[in-house]
Design an enzyme around this catalytic site. Structure first.
Site, PDB file in Angstrom:
ATOM      1  N   ASP A 126      32.048  -2.985  97.011  1.00  0.00           N
ATOM      2  CA  ASP A 126      32.326  -2.286  95.774  1.00  0.00           C
ATOM      3  C   ASP A 126      33.770  -1.784  95.843  1.00  0.00           C
ATOM      4  O   ASP A 126      34.335  -1.682  96.935  1.00  0.00           O
ATOM      5  CB  ASP A 126      31.344  -1.112  95.643  1.00  0.00           C
ATOM      6  N   ASP A 180      35.420   0.976  93.269  1.00  0.00           N
ATOM      7  CA  ASP A 180      35.602   2.375  92.899  1.00  0.00           C
ATOM      8  C   ASP A 180      34.741   3.288  93.763  1.00  0.00           C
ATOM      9  O   ASP A 180      33.530   3.082  93.897  1.00  0.00           O
ATOM     10  CB  ASP A 180      35.256   2.586  91.432  1.00  0.00           C
ATOM     11  N   GLU A 227      37.017   6.800  90.650  1.00  0.00           N
ATOM     12  CA  GLU A 227      36.414   5.929  89.656  1.00  0.00           C
ATOM     13  C   GLU A 227      37.492   5.692  88.611  1.00  0.00           C
ATOM     14  O   GLU A 227      37.848   6.603  87.853  1.00  0.00           O
ATOM     15  CB  GLU A 227      35.175   6.583  89.025  1.00  0.00           C
ATOM     16  N   ARG A 272      31.394   4.052  77.815  1.00  0.00           N
ATOM     17  CA  ARG A 272      32.669   4.532  78.342  1.00  0.00           C
ATOM     18  C   ARG A 272      33.835   3.710  77.827  1.00  0.00           C
ATOM     19  O   ARG A 272      34.892   4.242  77.490  1.00  0.00           O
ATOM     20  CB  ARG A 272      32.625   4.516  79.877  1.00  0.00           C
ATOM     21  N   SER A 296      32.926  -5.604  91.787  1.00  0.00           N
ATOM     22  CA  SER A 296      33.129  -4.284  91.207  1.00  0.00           C
ATOM     23  C   SER A 296      32.711  -4.195  89.751  1.00  0.00           C
ATOM     24  O   SER A 296      32.971  -5.101  88.959  1.00  0.00           O
ATOM     25  CB  SER A 296      34.618  -3.903  91.324  1.00  0.00           C
ATOM     26  N   GLY A 297      32.079  -3.068  89.412  1.00  0.00           N
ATOM     27  CA  GLY A 297      31.844  -2.730  88.012  1.00  0.00           C
ATOM     28  C   GLY A 297      33.080  -2.142  87.382  1.00  0.00           C
ATOM     29  O   GLY A 297      33.057  -1.750  86.211  1.00  0.00           O
ATOM     30  N   LYS A 357      26.348  -8.251  90.848  1.00  0.00           N
ATOM     31  CA  LYS A 357      26.985  -8.148  92.163  1.00  0.00           C
ATOM     32  C   LYS A 357      26.159  -8.904  93.211  1.00  0.00           C
ATOM     33  O   LYS A 357      26.696  -9.668  94.011  1.00  0.00           O
ATOM     34  CB  LYS A 357      27.113  -6.675  92.590  1.00  0.00           C
ATOM     35  N   ASP A 371      28.699   2.485  97.268  1.00  0.00           N
ATOM     36  CA  ASP A 371      28.360   3.913  97.257  1.00  0.00           C
ATOM     37  C   ASP A 371      27.440   4.321  96.119  1.00  0.00           C
ATOM     38  O   ASP A 371      26.806   5.362  96.182  1.00  0.00           O
ATOM     39  CB  ASP A 371      29.643   4.749  97.148  1.00  0.00           C
ATOM     40  N   ASN A 416      24.505   1.220  91.308  1.00  0.00           N
ATOM     41  CA  ASN A 416      24.658  -0.184  90.938  1.00  0.00           C
ATOM     42  C   ASN A 416      25.016  -1.067  92.135  1.00  0.00           C
ATOM     43  O   ASN A 416      25.128  -2.288  92.004  1.00  0.00           O
ATOM     44  CB  ASN A 416      25.704  -0.343  89.826  1.00  0.00           C
TER      45      ASN A 416
END
Length: 371
Positions: free
Chosen positions: A158, A160, A167, A203, A246-247, A292, A315, A318
């Protein structure tokens, strides 16, 4: 003399370590089925007055071969005899036979002791019991299948709050004056309280109109997570392929790959711009938790790798799907839900502490050089 710090190595049966009522600092512990070698720093009376002792003699540069079914690793920022005694008592309570012990790190600010166990155990309840003990003694305690005590061939990360200490979407929101609003959505999503896809769309809509020009400024200001550069450098030196899953956004992942981190592949979300500003729209497919996991599986398949040679690090909620995919799923400074559901967790150290879970000690890590 009573206030003078003394450093000695004690030779004693492993079971005897739990019998001292005194507490002091642990420098190292090794054990190979006969007598243990226990290095201590203490003041006043010796913790084990009736045993053979000598000056400190730091452990070998090569850890023991892993030949047991399980490994239990204690990672402590200030290891004490009381911590060590509690871990040994815990293993005895669980009826876990200790076959060997190595000290992988023996710095004052980082002590890493690996116990090899032969035990018939159910991983999930055993892992949860280890988490409870870790909280009790103020250390990290990681349980893993001994087969995973090796350098992986593929590692997925991941970005962020894992590779970087932020983030990004929250940082963008702060600049536009809606930081609290967006951060609340992010926090809920990372805790698993909101669907990631829905929260991501909400967001992004709030960021409509954000200037593309500001992205480069933000990228330069991103702080890396402690140990990120060292871990990725070492993995590259060891021949492991690394991928960001990554999201977050490809814009920032590409910057990290180009300027800061030894990363091989990137999969993240694309930002959509019109006339130099964000449109607030989402470009599909969104990289959520399941994507992912699917991407990491696909990369492993394309490389011809079994999942036993794959690890994942993250972390947030997701990240849970990919953390439960391969040989190891390491949650780094995780949210509470993730700490409970991830197979392994490191809460007190930086990302480079993962190297100990691959069976490396400080001397071997040092030979890989600095990034």
């Amino acid at each position: 003399m009573g206030n003078e710090t003394r450093a000695q190595e004690f030779h004693l049966p492993l079971a005897q370590i739990t019998q001292s009522p005194l507490d002091c600092s642990v420098r190292y512990l090794t054990y190979s089925g006969d007598y243990a070698r226990l290095g201590l720093e203490y003041m006043g009376a010796a913790p084990f007055p009736d045993t053979t002792s000598c000056e400190l003699n730091l452990p070998s540069t090569t850890p023991s071969a892993v030949e047991s079914l399980w490994c239990l690793t204690l990672l402590s920022p200030a290891a004490t005899l009381t911590q060590l005694q509690r871990v040994l008592e815990f293993c005895a309570e669980q009826q876990w036979q200790i076959n060997a012990i190595d000290t992988l790190a023996h710095r004052h600010e980082c002590m890493v002791i690996r116990l090899q166990l032969n035990a018939e155990l159910e991983f999930s309840p055993a892992r949860f019991a280890c988490l409870q003990l870790a909280e009790e003694i103020g250390a990290d305690l990681v349980l893993q299948d001994s087969a995973s005590q090796r350098v992986p061939t593929l590692a997925g990360f991941d970005m962020d709050s894992t590779l970087i200490d932020a983030e990004v979407i929250d940082e963008l929101a702060k600049i536009t004056g809606i930081g609290d609003q967006v951060a609340a959505i992010t926090t809920a999503a990372m805790r698993g309280e909101l669907d990631f896809r829905d929260s991501f769309k909400k967001r992004m809509a709030l960021l409509k109109g954000f200037s593309e020009q500001r992205l480069a400024e933000i990228a330069q200001q991103l702080l890396l997570k402690e140990g990120a550069q060292k871990l990725l450098h070492c993995l590259r030196e060891l021949g492991c392929k690394t991928v960001i899953l990554s999201g977050g956004f490809t814009y920032f992942a590409n910057f990290l790959q180009k300027e800061r981190l030894a990363v091989d592949l990137i999969y993240a979300n694309e930002l959509e711009f019109a006339e130099g500003v964000l449109t607030g729209e989402v470009i599909e497919p969104i990289v959520d938790g399941m994507r992912k996991r699917l991407l990491l599986e696909e990369i492993a398949r394309d490389m011809g790798l079994p999942l036993e040679q794959v690890v994942a690090v993250g972390d947030g909620a997701n990240d849970i799907p990919m953390l439960n995919l391969g040989a190891l799923g390491i949650a780094i400074h995780p949210k509470p839900k993730v700490r409970l559901e991830a197979p392994q967790a490191i809460t007190l150290f930086g990302l480079d502490a993962a190297l100990y879970l691959f069976g490396l000690n400080d001397q071997q890590i040092a030979k890989l050089g600095q990034p």
